[in-house]
Write a protein that holds these residues in place. Structure first.
Motif, PDB file in Angstrom:
ATOM      1  N   TYR A  10      28.842  33.354  -4.019  1.00  0.00           N
ATOM      2  CA  TYR A  10      29.910  33.568  -3.056  1.00  0.00           C
ATOM      3  C   TYR A  10      29.568  32.980  -1.678  1.00  0.00           C
ATOM      4  CZ  TYR A  10      26.782  37.466  -1.932  1.00  0.00           C
ATOM      5  OH  TYR A  10      25.689  38.230  -1.606  1.00  0.00           O
ATOM      6  N   ARG A  11      28.556  32.139  -1.600  1.00  0.00           N
ATOM      7  CA  ARG A  11      28.142  31.612  -0.302  1.00  0.00           C
ATOM      8  C   ARG A  11      29.314  30.927   0.407  1.00  0.00           C
ATOM      9  NH1 ARG A  11      23.067  27.462   1.143  1.00  0.00           N
ATOM     10  NH2 ARG A  11      23.581  27.287   3.366  1.00  0.00           N
ATOM     11  N   ALA A  12      29.473  31.254   1.700  1.00  0.00           N
ATOM     12  CA  ALA A  12      30.492  30.691   2.583  1.00  0.00           C
ATOM     13  C   ALA A  12      31.914  31.058   2.182  1.00  0.00           C
ATOM     14  CB  ALA A  12      30.352  29.176   2.708  1.00  0.00           C
ATOM     15  N   ALA A  13      32.077  32.011   1.271  1.00  0.00           N
ATOM     16  CA  ALA A  13      33.407  32.498   0.912  1.00  0.00           C
ATOM     17  C   ALA A  13      33.744  33.734   1.739  1.00  0.00           C
ATOM     18  CB  ALA A  13      33.464  32.806  -0.579  1.00  0.00           C
ATOM     19  N   PHE A  14      34.908  34.323   1.459  1.00  0.00           N
ATOM     20  CA  PHE A  14      35.339  35.575   2.068  1.00  0.00           C
ATOM     21  C   PHE A  14      35.458  36.625   0.978  1.00  0.00           C
ATOM     22  CE2 PHE A  14      36.767  32.333   4.934  1.00  0.00           C
ATOM     23  CZ  PHE A  14      36.752  32.893   6.196  1.00  0.00           C
ATOM     24  N   PHE A  15      35.245  37.886   1.346  1.00  0.00           N
ATOM     25  CA  PHE A  15      35.505  38.992   0.425  1.00  0.00           C
ATOM     26  C   PHE A  15      36.343  40.033   1.152  1.00  0.00           C
ATOM     27  CE2 PHE A  15      34.314  43.195  -1.380  1.00  0.00           C
ATOM     28  CZ  PHE A  15      34.952  43.031  -2.599  1.00  0.00           C
ATOM     29  N   VAL A  16      37.424  40.470   0.492  1.00  0.00           N
ATOM     30  CA  VAL A  16      38.357  41.421   1.088  1.00  0.00           C
ATOM     31  C   VAL A  16      38.519  42.608   0.157  1.00  0.00           C
ATOM     32  CG1 VAL A  16      40.653  41.748   2.088  1.00  0.00           C
ATOM     33  CG2 VAL A  16      39.590  39.464   2.123  1.00  0.00           C
ATOM     34  N   THR A  17      38.370  43.820   0.690  1.00  0.00           N
ATOM     35  CA  THR A  17      38.571  45.039  -0.086  1.00  0.00           C
ATOM     36  C   THR A  17      39.109  46.125   0.833  1.00  0.00           C
ATOM     37  OG1 THR A  17      37.500  46.629  -1.578  1.00  0.00           O
ATOM     38  CG2 THR A  17      36.187  45.846   0.266  1.00  0.00           C
ATOM     39  N   SER A  18      39.909  47.027   0.291  1.00  0.00           N
ATOM     40  CA  SER A  18      40.474  48.139   1.076  1.00  0.00           C
ATOM     41  C   SER A  18      41.051  47.629   2.391  1.00  0.00           C
ATOM     42  CB  SER A  18      39.412  49.212   1.332  1.00  0.00           C
ATOM     43  OG  SER A  18      38.940  49.759   0.133  1.00  0.00           O
ATOM     44  N   ALA A  19      41.973  46.686   2.290  1.00  0.00           N
ATOM     45  CA  ALA A  19      42.548  46.078   3.485  1.00  0.00           C
ATOM     46  C   ALA A  19      43.980  45.639   3.202  1.00  0.00           C
ATOM     47  CB  ALA A  19      41.702  44.892   3.937  1.00  0.00           C
ATOM     48  N   SER A  20      44.696  45.355   4.277  1.00  0.00           N
ATOM     49  CA  SER A  20      46.085  44.909   4.143  1.00  0.00           C
ATOM     50  C   SER A  20      46.386  43.848   5.191  1.00  0.00           C
ATOM     51  CB  SER A  20      47.042  46.093   4.304  1.00  0.00           C
ATOM     52  OG  SER A  20      46.871  46.719   5.569  1.00  0.00           O
ATOM     53  N   ASP A  21      47.342  42.983   4.845  1.00  0.00           N
ATOM     54  CA  ASP A  21      47.822  41.965   5.784  1.00  0.00           C
ATOM     55  C   ASP A  21      46.674  41.103   6.312  1.00  0.00           C
ATOM     56  OD1 ASP A  21      50.610  42.853   5.742  1.00  0.00           O
ATOM     57  OD2 ASP A  21      49.836  44.627   6.765  1.00  0.00           O
ATOM     58  N   VAL A  22      45.900  40.560   5.383  1.00  0.00           N
ATOM     59  CA  VAL A  22      44.802  39.658   5.730  1.00  0.00           C
ATOM     60  C   VAL A  22      45.254  38.229   5.472  1.00  0.00           C
ATOM     61  CG1 VAL A  22      42.440  38.981   5.192  1.00  0.00           C
ATOM     62  CG2 VAL A  22      43.058  41.405   5.227  1.00  0.00           C
TER      63      VAL A  22
END
Length: 773
Positions: A722-734
């Motif tokens: 996952y290097r240089a990627a993004f991870f999104v969890t428990s979030a909204s309107d990203v």
């Protein structure tokens, strides 16, 4: 428009998902060949669905209960564990379940890749744990231990390979995103610091009060001069150039000064003492401190040292002080050691670690023995990570004394000040401080002076509470032992105890809640309770444990969870501007932002050991509780270079930028779906050589990353998918849009990973991979 785009991205995700599907490895506790059970404390129900745990008959602090057998888990692989648990009479301060990923054959924590505590629910509570096995062993195991004595149960257990995440790729042929991003944050407002207004005031020469380079201690004379200036309303106190010794265990006192300038004249003040901050500045208004240097007496008492591991046994480790033939203090304190990088001449290397010994002076002091003038043996246990030849920075101080204590000031300017070193925090800000600035304040080792492996032995600037409006420009913070800037207010945790009262847990500063204090109660997930009232009275029940009863003017509502989080609105650390600054080569993080209305622009972050920026808030039952959330933050035109070399992770994922909460413990893997971190914009920044994710985004809403550039030319020892990627969890309107990846073989999956179960309205579009120049 955004909702339509989001739907299309979700539909397309099935075509480009990576690691989204999971394959079951273990289900329930039926397959005894797949795990090892400590039969003295654990048993499985007849149908294999429930694991019962009882360590109430054990005296050990830690008891292993369950481990998957070698071969069940593969090295360097993602897994998800889901289950429900319950604990009899839960009390996280005294007992809990401890889940971890550790090699089956290792008795110590040296190679752990995941640790998590659970134990606050008497009813069955669902849990999901994502983790990744390491690559330095081939027998990693998912394990369950207990801390102290407890009885409990685990059921509906499933262990599966995979992440359960969706991946949205950045590609070379992507089209720019042209849709609406909604309302974007604006950041801090500009403001003015009022200068001193004393045109007819007297100018006082400190030498007239006996301040002299020949004095063994200049603190009494300087304090006499300052008191004289306060009494006559002087406009300025000047110090002649020179080197001045400071040895009294009292600070230089700036108390109640108005319209006053302290001009150090380029002097260097060198401290050697045992207690108290160097400067105490309180209740001043329109005060300027300028043009001087602050340092410590290293020849007699080094703040830290470069050491090399000479030998290790199960009971001891020998450290060689590589820059000394004979170390000057034979009563040396080993506070903490941190892995040292000889290339950068600072702490922070991949695979490195910290180890605390006598972290707080006089507490848990290990037995030590000098084997020669520069070879020290330290007796301790759990030394499995130490190897001969390793280099460490050994601190001899940590939270001790401090440089500047700034309290309850208004319109304060500190400018053209060099802090070469100090014991403790360089700056601690507290009380109702408001409207202050740092201009060309540099915390950096003096050039050409040997053995300077540290500047301040704790945070560079720690804002414990304030009323905001802080600006720092053209400053350099480096080589410190903790965060460069930690800006927050202190919160607290409490449970309802009466119709109008709550009882706190681990409340450190009840004196900041006098009658009349405005307090907001948030639910345990940070969602609003609708309660805001004033304090009527406080009563201490157990000060050592931070237990106090607070009575309010209005009735306290019922909590939706176990208790409430207290926001003390006497304080509000907000409207912060950080421009044209350089944060580098420090232990811990670059900047922690736990406030609102903040702008960071045109700054450089380099080799910050544990990451560049944390935007977070959290509470604990045993240490700190900090922050009222974050809102309206703009981070633009900054550069981030090789931050987080230590590979510090959240939920097993290393990251440059972290947004999230900690709850009950720090760190924790608990999240909230309430967007306590909101309205955050990262734009036109440049990230170079991320060690893991660019950003971990959680417990947040309305977060935008746009027009940033990512380049990763340097391989890692342990490549991450996952290097240089993004991870999104428990979030909204990203929204992660129109970012540029410079093509690199070190970035196998550029783009965005997210948890589909907890993320709403995510937009990932226009993110392009461009050829390397």
């Amino acid at each position: 428009m955004i909702e339509k785009i989001t739907f299309l991205l979700f539909a397309a995700a099935a075509l480009i998902a990576s690691g989204g599907e999971t394959a079951t490895v273990l289900r329930d506790f039926r397959d005894a060949a797949g795990f090892s059970l400590n039969a003295a404390v654990g048993s499985v129900s007849g149908d294999g669905t429930i694991l019962r745990i009882d360590t109430t008959g054990r005296d050990e602090a830690w008891t292993p209960v369950f481990r998957t057998r070698p071969g069940v888990l593969k090295p360097g692989t993602d897994y998800v564990a889901t289950f429900q648990y319950r604990i009899d009479s839960p009390d996280m301060e005294k007992k809990f379940l401890h889940f971890l990923c550790r090699p089956f054959s290792r008795p110590d924590s040296a190679l752990d890749t995941m640790r998590r505590n659970e134990g606050r629910s008497e009813k069955f509570r669902p849990v999901k744990i994502k983790f990744r096995t390491g690559t330095r062993a081939d027998d990693y195991a998912f394990q369950i231990h207990t801390f102290r004595k407890l009885k409990g149960e685990i059921m509906d257990f499933t262990l599966a390979e995979g992440t359960g995440e969706v991946y949205l790729a950045a590609t070379p042929d992507t089209k720019p995103f042209t849709g609406s991003l909604g309302k974007l944050p604006t950041g801090a407002k500009e403001f003015t610091i009022e200068p001193p207004d004393n045109p007819g005031g007297t100018v006082v020469d400190a030498a007239e009060f006996g301040v002299s380079p020949e004095n063994p201690d200049n603190i009494p004379a300087l304090n006499r001069a300052l008191e004289h200036c306060r009494e006559i309303g002087a406009a300025r106190l000047t110090v002649r150039p020179g080197v001045y010794r400071m040895t009294s265990d009292v600070p230089l006192r700036f108390r109640g000064m108005r319209d006053f300038v302290f001009d150090g004249g380029g002097a260097t003040f060198i401290w050697l003492k045992k207690r108290q901050p160097n400067f105490l500045v309180e209740q001043c208004e329109r005060l300027v401190l300028r043009n001087f240097n602050m340092d410590w007496e290293w020849k007699k008492d080094p703040l830290a040292s470069l050491v090399e591991v000479a030998a290790v046994t199960p009971e001891s480790v020998d450290f060689k002080f590589v820059e000394y033939e004979t170390f000057p203090r034979r009563d040396v304190r080993v506070a903490i050691v941190s892995s040292y990088d000889p290339a950068t001449k600072s702490v922070g290397i991949e695979g490195g670690f910290d180890r605390g010994f006598e972290f707080y002076a006089g507490q848990n002091r290990p037995k030590t023995e000098w084997l020669s003038g520069n070879l020290l043996r330290v007796y301790a246990h759990d030394l499995g990570r130490f190897r001969p030849g390793q280099l460490f920075r050994m601190q001899h101080y940590y939270y001790d004394m401090g440089g500047f204590a700034l309290t309850d000031n208004r319109h304060l300017t500190i400018e053209d000040v060099n802090i070469f070193s100090c014991a403790g925090h360089a700056f601690v800000v507290s009380g109702t401080q408001q409207f202050w600035e740092f201009r060309r304040v540099n915390i950096a080792a003096p050039k050409g002076v040997p053995r300077r492996v540290i500047t301040c032995t704790a945070d560079h600037c720690h804002i414990a509470r304030s009323r905001g409006f802080f600006r720092m420009e053209e400053c350099e913070f480096s080589l410190g032992a903790d965060d460069c800037l930690n800006a927050h207010d202190c919160s607290g945790y409490a449970e309802k105890s009466g119709t109008h009262s709550v009882r706190t847990r681990n409340m450190r500063a009840i004196d900041t809640y006098p009658p009349g204090t405005p307090v907001e109660l948030r639910h345990g997930d940070y969602s609003p309770s609708g309660f805001r009232s004033t304090v009527v009275s406080t009563r201490t029940i157990d000060n050592g444990k931070g237990i106090h009863e607070i009575t309010f003017r209005d009735p306290v509502p019922e909590p939706i969870d176990d208790g409430f989080i207290l926001f003390n609105w006497n304080y509000d650390t907000r409207n912060i501007i950080v421009r044209n600054c350089f944060f580098h080569d420090n232990r811990a993080r670059g900047i922690l932002l736990l406030g609102r209305d903040i702008t960071l622009e045109n700054n450089r972050f380099r080799h910050n050991e544990m990451g560049a920026i944390k935007i977070e808030t959290g509470y604990t039952f045993n240490v700190w509780s900090e922050g009222y959330g974050a809102d309206n933050i703009v981070v633009r035109n900054n550069t981030f270079d090789s931050v987080n070399p230590r590979d510090v992770a959240n939920d097993g994922k290393a990251r440059d930028i972290y947004m999230g909460v900690y709850m009950k413990t720090d760190p924790s893997t608990e999240r909230t779906r309430y967007p306590i971190l909101s309205n955050i914009l990262f734009e036109n920044n440049r990230f170079r050589d991320s060690f893991g994710l660019v950003a971990f985004i959680s417990s947040a809403g309305n977060v935008t990353f746009r027009d940033n550039t990512f380049e990763n030319p340097t391989p890692r020892r342990d490549p991450l998918p996952y290097r240089a990627a993004f991870f999104v969890t428990s979030a909204s309107d990203v929204k992660i849009v129109n970012n540029r990846y410079i093509a690199s073989p070190n970035v196998p999956n550029p783009g965005v990973f997210y948890d589909p179960e907890s993320v709403e309205n995510i937009v990932a579009a226009g993110n392009i991979v461009i050829p390397e120049k």
